[in-house]
Design a protein around this motif. Structure first.
Motif, short mmCIF file in Angstrom:
data_model
loop_
_atom_site.label_atom_id
_atom_site.label_comp_id
_atom_site.label_asym_id
_atom_site.label_seq_id
_atom_site.Cartn_x
_atom_site.Cartn_y
_atom_site.Cartn_z
N CYS A 183 0.83 -1.22 0.00
CA CYS A 183 0.00 0.00 0.00
C CYS A 183 0.86 1.27 0.00
CB CYS A 183 -0.96 -0.02 1.19
SG CYS A 183 -0.27 0.64 2.72
N CYS A 186 3.38 2.04 2.77
CA CYS A 186 4.50 1.11 2.94
C CYS A 186 5.46 1.08 1.75
CB CYS A 186 3.97 -0.30 3.17
SG CYS A 186 2.90 -0.44 4.61
N CYS A 246 -2.88 -4.96 2.41
CA CYS A 246 -1.45 -4.67 2.17
C CYS A 246 -0.60 -5.89 2.50
CB CYS A 246 -1.02 -3.46 3.01
SG CYS A 246 0.74 -3.13 2.92
N GLU A 249 2.13 -5.07 5.35
CA GLU A 249 1.60 -4.99 6.72
C GLU A 249 1.11 -6.33 7.23
OE1 GLU A 249 -1.25 -1.65 7.23
OE2 GLU A 249 -0.29 -0.89 5.41
#
Ligand SMILES: [Zn+2]
Length: 274
Positions: A183, A186, A246, A249
């Motif tokens: 995402c 990140c 994501c 994450e």
């Protein structure tokens, strides 16, 4: 963790699915997680890549487990050959088994389309953006791998154009999904990557898809970039689904290249017609 992802992780082999596609019983599609396979070490456990150093028997076993889970014939699985191009191949029965139960017979294929029932298209991910496509009217399905290079090459738009040109699809009928990937919070890139995007987007759009960190580094929003590309290609906004999962994450349950410095297996997105 994303609520949807948390819920499906209870399954033996969790499969991430998209509502736009699930409502058609003749489309089978999904995106895998790390859970449910037999691979070991940092490939643990559902690695679907034969080319990252994992044991071949383990990867093949993973495909067999997945085939059973999704109710498809492994002999008809077809692997892409992703090299960050925007090459799209139309897959027929002659390609059945390619790269999985048979040798890989083509190279530099980042997108695939088919209108043949039972053929299961597989593309691979660990942060790059998976794009799912289907035309439920003409009954055509496809998948494209859109990392930053593929995004700059507008592989999403090229896939849509091929659906129109080769299969007579109507852009208004085509549904799409942006799958699990890294995402905007990140994904840090350097100026040279942003400069590539300047070749396809004006400055307003560059501001929409990136945040300048002021040190020659930028945060890049590949999801929004792909949304723009799909909408420019005539896809309706309501025909673009994104669960906003994501990989970075959620690297405990999804393979992420960035989160592991490349010590990882591959997830897969797949789609087929029944
Ligand atoms: Zn993220």
């Amino acid at each position: 963790m994303n609520e949807y992802l948390k819920n499906i992780m209870n399954s033996d082999i969790p499969i991430i699915k998209y509502d736009l596609f699930s409502k058609y019983d003749f489309i089978n599609h999904g995106f895998t997680t790390k859970k449910g396979g037999v691979s070991k070490g940092y490939y643990s456990s559902l690695n679907l890549s034969f080319t990252r150093g994992d044991e071949k028997e383990d990867v093949l076993k993973n495909y067999h487990l997945l085939a059973e889970k999704i109710g498809e014939d492994i002999e008809k699985f077809v692997s892409s050959n992703q090299t960050h191009t925007n090459n799209i191949r139309i897959i027929t029965g002659e390609d059945a088994g390619n790269g999985i139960v048979k040798e890989q017979s083509f190279i530099d294929v980042d997108g695939m389309l088919t209108n043949e029932k039972g053929i299961v298209l597989f593309t691979y991910y660990a942060d790059c953006v998976p794009l799912f496509f289907a035309d439920p009217v003409k009954r055509v399905v496809g998948m494209s791998h859109s990392g930053w290079r593929g995004t700059v090459k507008k592989i999403g738009a090229k896939t849509v154009d091929m659906m129109v040109e080769k299969f007579g699809c109507d852009r208004n009928d085509i549904i799409t999904a942006i799958g699990p990937s890294i995402c905007k919070d990140c994904y840090e890139v350097s100026l040279d990557v942003i400069d590539e995007f300047r070749k396809i987007f004006d400055e307003d759009r560059i501001k929409e898809i990136s945040v300048d960190k002021g040190n020659g580094h930028f945060m890049l929003d590949l999801w929004k970039a792909n949304e723009y590309i799909l909408m420019d290609a005539g896809i309706l906004k309501e025909h673009i689904e994104n669960r906003r999962i994501c990989t970075f994450e959620n690297s405990d349950v999804l393979f992420s290249h960035r989160a592991t410095n490349g010590k990882r297996g591959n997830l897969a997105g797949f789609i087929s017609l029944r």
